[in-house]
Design a protein around this motif. Structure first.
Motif, PDB file in Angstrom:
ATOM      1  N   ASP A 103     104.351  15.914  11.355  1.00  0.00           N
ATOM      2  CA  ASP A 103     105.101  16.122  10.129  1.00  0.00           C
ATOM      3  C   ASP A 103     106.577  16.180  10.511  1.00  0.00           C
ATOM      4  O   ASP A 103     107.029  17.152  11.101  1.00  0.00           O
ATOM      5  CB  ASP A 103     104.617  17.425   9.491  1.00  0.00           C
ATOM      6  CG  ASP A 103     105.428  17.784   8.264  1.00  0.00           C
ATOM      7  OD1 ASP A 103     106.264  16.969   7.860  1.00  0.00           O
ATOM      8  OD2 ASP A 103     105.223  18.874   7.721  1.00  0.00           O
ATOM      9  N   LEU A 156      96.668  25.124   0.957  1.00  0.00           N
ATOM     10  CA  LEU A 156      97.825  24.233   1.056  1.00  0.00           C
ATOM     11  C   LEU A 156      98.329  23.815  -0.323  1.00  0.00           C
ATOM     12  O   LEU A 156      97.551  23.723  -1.265  1.00  0.00           O
ATOM     13  CB  LEU A 156      97.442  22.989   1.870  1.00  0.00           C
ATOM     14  CG  LEU A 156      97.163  23.236   3.346  1.00  0.00           C
ATOM     15  CD1 LEU A 156      96.638  21.978   3.994  1.00  0.00           C
ATOM     16  CD2 LEU A 156      98.412  23.696   4.057  1.00  0.00           C
ATOM     17  N   PRO A 157      99.640  23.602  -0.447  1.00  0.00           N
ATOM     18  CA  PRO A 157     100.177  23.233  -1.758  1.00  0.00           C
ATOM     19  C   PRO A 157      99.732  21.838  -2.193  1.00  0.00           C
ATOM     20  O   PRO A 157      99.287  21.034  -1.373  1.00  0.00           O
ATOM     21  CB  PRO A 157     101.692  23.284  -1.534  1.00  0.00           C
ATOM     22  CG  PRO A 157     101.886  23.153  -0.078  1.00  0.00           C
ATOM     23  CD  PRO A 157     100.686  23.738   0.576  1.00  0.00           C
ATOM     24  N   PHE A 172      98.182  15.230  14.145  1.00  0.00           N
ATOM     25  CA  PHE A 172      98.995  15.490  12.950  1.00  0.00           C
ATOM     26  C   PHE A 172     100.467  15.570  13.307  1.00  0.00           C
ATOM     27  O   PHE A 172     100.857  16.256  14.250  1.00  0.00           O
ATOM     28  CB  PHE A 172      98.549  16.793  12.294  1.00  0.00           C
ATOM     29  CG  PHE A 172      99.419  17.200  11.124  1.00  0.00           C
ATOM     30  CD1 PHE A 172      99.280  16.604   9.894  1.00  0.00           C
ATOM     31  CD2 PHE A 172     100.391  18.184  11.281  1.00  0.00           C
ATOM     32  CE1 PHE A 172     100.074  16.968   8.819  1.00  0.00           C
ATOM     33  CE2 PHE A 172     101.196  18.554  10.208  1.00  0.00           C
ATOM     34  CZ  PHE A 172     101.029  17.944   8.982  1.00  0.00           C
ATOM     35  N   ASN A 204     105.769  22.901  16.660  1.00  0.00           N
ATOM     36  CA  ASN A 204     104.487  22.365  16.225  1.00  0.00           C
ATOM     37  C   ASN A 204     103.789  23.205  15.178  1.00  0.00           C
ATOM     38  O   ASN A 204     102.663  23.639  15.349  1.00  0.00           O
ATOM     39  CB  ASN A 204     103.557  22.176  17.423  1.00  0.00           C
ATOM     40  CG  ASN A 204     104.060  21.092  18.312  1.00  0.00           C
ATOM     41  OD1 ASN A 204     104.757  20.191  17.859  1.00  0.00           O
ATOM     42  ND2 ASN A 204     103.737  21.163  19.583  1.00  0.00           N
ATOM     43  N   THR A 205     104.480  23.433  14.108  1.00  0.00           N
ATOM     44  CA  THR A 205     103.838  24.099  12.996  1.00  0.00           C
ATOM     45  C   THR A 205     104.015  23.260  11.748  1.00  0.00           C
ATOM     46  O   THR A 205     104.973  22.496  11.645  1.00  0.00           O
ATOM     47  CB  THR A 205     104.418  25.494  12.763  1.00  0.00           C
ATOM     48  OG1 THR A 205     103.783  26.065  11.631  1.00  0.00           O
ATOM     49  CG2 THR A 205     105.910  25.452  12.505  1.00  0.00           C
ATOM     50  N   LEU A 220      92.092  21.199   6.071  1.00  0.00           N
ATOM     51  CA  LEU A 220      92.717  21.249   7.392  1.00  0.00           C
ATOM     52  C   LEU A 220      92.238  20.145   8.334  1.00  0.00           C
ATOM     53  O   LEU A 220      92.976  19.735   9.221  1.00  0.00           O
ATOM     54  CB  LEU A 220      92.487  22.618   8.029  1.00  0.00           C
ATOM     55  CG  LEU A 220      93.142  23.794   7.291  1.00  0.00           C
ATOM     56  CD1 LEU A 220      92.704  25.109   7.899  1.00  0.00           C
ATOM     57  CD2 LEU A 220      94.650  23.702   7.306  1.00  0.00           C
ATOM     58  N   PRO A 252      96.487  19.059   8.786  1.00  0.00           N
ATOM     59  CA  PRO A 252      97.364  19.732   9.757  1.00  0.00           C
ATOM     60  C   PRO A 252      96.681  20.243  11.020  1.00  0.00           C
ATOM     61  O   PRO A 252      97.356  20.417  12.022  1.00  0.00           O
ATOM     62  CB  PRO A 252      97.969  20.884   8.957  1.00  0.00           C
ATOM     63  CG  PRO A 252      97.255  20.947   7.679  1.00  0.00           C
ATOM     64  CD  PRO A 252      96.556  19.680   7.454  1.00  0.00           C
ATOM     65  N   LEU A 253      95.400  20.481  11.015  1.00  0.00           N
ATOM     66  CA  LEU A 253      94.787  20.975  12.253  1.00  0.00           C
ATOM     67  C   LEU A 253      94.172  19.868  13.106  1.00  0.00           C
ATOM     68  O   LEU A 253      93.578  20.146  14.137  1.00  0.00           O
ATOM     69  CB  LEU A 253      93.758  22.067  11.961  1.00  0.00           C
ATOM     70  CG  LEU A 253      94.337  23.413  11.491  1.00  0.00           C
ATOM     71  CD1 LEU A 253      93.296  24.506  11.613  1.00  0.00           C
ATOM     72  CD2 LEU A 253      95.584  23.820  12.238  1.00  0.00           C
ATOM     73  N   TRP A 282      98.999  17.708  -0.532  1.00  0.00           N
ATOM     74  CA  TRP A 282      98.704  17.692   0.897  1.00  0.00           C
ATOM     75  C   TRP A 282      97.538  16.796   1.251  1.00  0.00           C
ATOM     76  O   TRP A 282      97.247  16.614   2.424  1.00  0.00           O
ATOM     77  CB  TRP A 282      98.405  19.105   1.398  1.00  0.00           C
ATOM     78  CG  TRP A 282      99.613  19.766   1.924  1.00  0.00           C
ATOM     79  CD1 TRP A 282     100.536  20.447   1.202  1.00  0.00           C
ATOM     80  CD2 TRP A 282     100.072  19.802   3.278  1.00  0.00           C
ATOM     81  NE1 TRP A 282     101.534  20.905   2.012  1.00  0.00           N
ATOM     82  CE2 TRP A 282     101.269  20.532   3.290  1.00  0.00           C
ATOM     83  CE3 TRP A 282      99.580  19.295   4.482  1.00  0.00           C
ATOM     84  CZ2 TRP A 282     101.988  20.761   4.455  1.00  0.00           C
ATOM     85  CZ3 TRP A 282     100.288  19.523   5.644  1.00  0.00           C
ATOM     86  CH2 TRP A 282     101.487  20.249   5.622  1.00  0.00           C
ATOM     87  N   ASN A 286     108.668  19.464   9.379  1.00  0.00           N
ATOM     88  CA  ASN A 286     108.406  20.816   9.867  1.00  0.00           C
ATOM     89  C   ASN A 286     108.131  20.901  11.355  1.00  0.00           C
ATOM     90  O   ASN A 286     108.293  21.939  11.954  1.00  0.00           O
ATOM     91  CB  ASN A 286     107.210  21.407   9.125  1.00  0.00           C
ATOM     92  CG  ASN A 286     107.577  21.758   7.708  1.00  0.00           C
ATOM     93  OD1 ASN A 286     108.530  22.483   7.470  1.00  0.00           O
ATOM     94  ND2 ASN A 286     106.849  21.208   6.770  1.00  0.00           N
ATOM     95  N   ILE A 287     107.689  19.808  11.943  1.00  0.00           N
ATOM     96  CA  ILE A 287     107.254  19.909  13.326  1.00  0.00           C
ATOM     97  C   ILE A 287     108.390  19.568  14.280  1.00  0.00           C
ATOM     98  O   ILE A 287     109.008  18.520  14.185  1.00  0.00           O
ATOM     99  CB  ILE A 287     106.020  19.033  13.584  1.00  0.00           C
ATOM    100  CG1 ILE A 287     104.829  19.721  12.907  1.00  0.00           C
ATOM    101  CG2 ILE A 287     105.776  18.831  15.061  1.00  0.00           C
ATOM    102  CD1 ILE A 287     103.494  19.323  13.394  1.00  0.00           C
ATOM    103  N   ILE A 288     108.656  20.494  15.180  1.00  0.00           N
ATOM    104  CA  ILE A 288     109.659  20.278  16.218  1.00  0.00           C
ATOM    105  C   ILE A 288     108.892  20.155  17.536  1.00  0.00           C
ATOM    106  O   ILE A 288     108.129  21.037  17.889  1.00  0.00           O
ATOM    107  CB  ILE A 288     110.646  21.451  16.282  1.00  0.00           C
ATOM    108  CG1 ILE A 288     111.368  21.610  14.950  1.00  0.00           C
ATOM    109  CG2 ILE A 288     111.631  21.250  17.411  1.00  0.00           C
ATOM    110  CD1 ILE A 288     112.051  22.939  14.780  1.00  0.00           C
ATOM    111  N   LYS A 289     109.102  19.056  18.224  1.00  0.00           N
ATOM    112  CA  LYS A 289     108.391  18.894  19.497  1.00  0.00           C
ATOM    113  C   LYS A 289     109.355  19.050  20.650  1.00  0.00           C
ATOM    114  O   LYS A 289     110.539  18.741  20.528  1.00  0.00           O
ATOM    115  CB  LYS A 289     107.729  17.505  19.543  1.00  0.00           C
ATOM    116  CG  LYS A 289     106.461  17.471  18.728  1.00  0.00           C
ATOM    117  CD  LYS A 289     105.576  16.334  19.179  1.00  0.00           C
ATOM    118  CE  LYS A 289     104.181  16.516  18.611  1.00  0.00           C
ATOM    119  NZ  LYS A 289     103.347  15.348  18.846  1.00  0.00           N
ATOM    120  N   LEU A 290     108.841  19.514  21.773  1.00  0.00           N
ATOM    121  CA  LEU A 290     109.689  19.691  22.939  1.00  0.00           C
ATOM    122  C   LEU A 290     110.058  18.336  23.559  1.00  0.00           C
ATOM    123  O   LEU A 290     109.292  17.417  23.503  1.00  0.00           O
ATOM    124  CB  LEU A 290     108.944  20.521  23.998  1.00  0.00           C
ATOM    125  CG  LEU A 290     108.941  22.021  23.725  1.00  0.00           C
ATOM    126  CD1 LEU A 290     107.955  22.689  24.693  1.00  0.00           C
ATOM    127  CD2 LEU A 290     110.301  22.635  23.896  1.00  0.00           C
TER     128      LEU A 290
END
Lengths: 152, 198
Positions: A145, A129-130, A143, B140-141, A113, A138-139, A133, A148-152
């Motif tokens: 991605d 994690l698979p 980070f 943010n995941t 992480l 990710p932490l 990676w 998978n990551i949607i930002k405002l």
């Protein structure tokens, strides 16, 4: 041992340790190179006898990483927190698997992480994690991605 | 002036098998004849009615919603009142999968496989914010699937984080109504006799 006695013992073991007492538990800040010899002494000194590593984690401060170790003694009933600053680009610290066996598992988690390299760890590979990676942590705060990551 | 005598009296009754079968009543009518009776109904309606009253959920919980689901199953809420009593630990014997919790990327293939292993007809309830849309993990995941409907088709969604047991019961009753009306994805997908079987 109470906190005052632990402070004296720590000052004896590692004079360079910075002692902080603002939080719930007595905390010491150390250099990462001092960690393994100190850990052995904390575990094996009869008056300290920290036999239980109950939390091992890492914090990303953007400028650096901090390893955090929570130690307690099931015999003396005292607790100590050890923190060590790591370089973000070359994060490495000695493993304490040989001293506290639970560290093997937790260090693998911190490795996947946060990307901290635990030197001389017997089995340093991804925990949850698979496959594939490695190299993405990710932490860590930076980070990203795109899938998978949607930002405002 | 409306002659009140003309609108009083019995409202013409629609035979039950022609009604909109959202209710749990048996979709048929018995005509008494000498020496017994004749039951009039539509086979589809009887089958849907029977299926809706015995839905066996799969034991599947991935996070805190599962605690609410367990509560719904236990004595205080007791979902067996509605025909859900037999939670099965194998997908082969389950009719409905209640996605109770967050689905992460690593769990997604497992969920798909469980769904594929369930025998037809099968139904899906997405319980709570995570199963519906990713919920608190939408932004943010690195690991959470943004809604279980990315993996398997969902019949009923429940809002809440987690939903209360009453909400889950409501969702289950809604699913039963959907089955009786023949409106679940499974039933819509099935070929109709008039379309010809292939």
């Amino acid at each position: 041992m109470n906190n005052e006695q632990i402070k004296i013992a720590i000052a004896d073991l590692l004079p360079s340790a910075i002692i902080e007492e603002s939080s719930e538990w007595l905390t010491i800040h150390i250099e990462s190179v001092d960690w393994l010899p100190l850990a052995e002494k904390l575990r094996n000194t009869a008056e300290l006898y920290f036999d239980y590593l109950f939390c091992l984690t890492c914090v990303d401060w953007k400028s650096h990483l901090t390893m955090v170790y929570h130690l307690t003694s099931t015999f003396h009933r005292h607790t100590l927190v050890v923190k060590s600053k790591l370089d973000r680009d070359d994060a490495r610290i000695e493993t304490v698997t040989m001293i506290w066996r639970t560290a093997e598992f937790h260090e693998r988690e911190v490795y996947e992480l946060f990307g901290v390299n635990f030197l001389h760890h017997p089995d340093l590979r991804l925990l949850i994690l698979p496959d594939g990676w490695e190299g993405k942590y990710p932490l860590r705060k930076d980070f990203e991605d795109p899938v998978n990551i949607i930002k405002l | 002036m409306v002659d009140s005598s003309k609108i009083s009296g019995e409202i013409p009754k629609i035979p039950p098998w022609k009604q909109d079968h959202g209710t749990a009543e048996f979709p048929g009518e018995v005509y008494n004849t000498p020496g017994g009776g004749i039951l009039l109904s539509k086979l589809d309606n009887v089958i849907n009615w029977a299926r809706s009253n015995s839905l066996w959920p799969l034991v599947f919980g991935t996070s805190c919603c599962a605690i609410e689901m367990m509560s719904t199953a236990s004595a205080k809420y007791d979902w067996s009142r509605f025909g859900f009593e037999v939670a099965r630990a194998t997908p082969r014997q389950a009719d409905v999968i209640i996605i109770a919790g967050t689905i992460v990327n690593k769990m997604a293939p497992v969920l798909k496989r469980l769904y594929d292993q369930m025998g037809d007809p099968k139904y899906v309830i997405a319980m709570g914010a995570c199963a519906t849309s990713g919920g608190p993990f939408f932004y943010n995941t690195y690991s959470v699937v943004k809604g279980a409907d990315h993996i398997i088709p969902v019949d009923v969604y429940i809002a809440g984080c987690p939903p209360r047991p009453e909400a889950l019961l409501h969702a289950m009753i809604t699913l039963q109504e959907k089955i009786r009306k023949g409106l679940t994805r499974e039933q819509i997908r099935m070929p109709k006799p008039e379309q010809g079987f292939k």
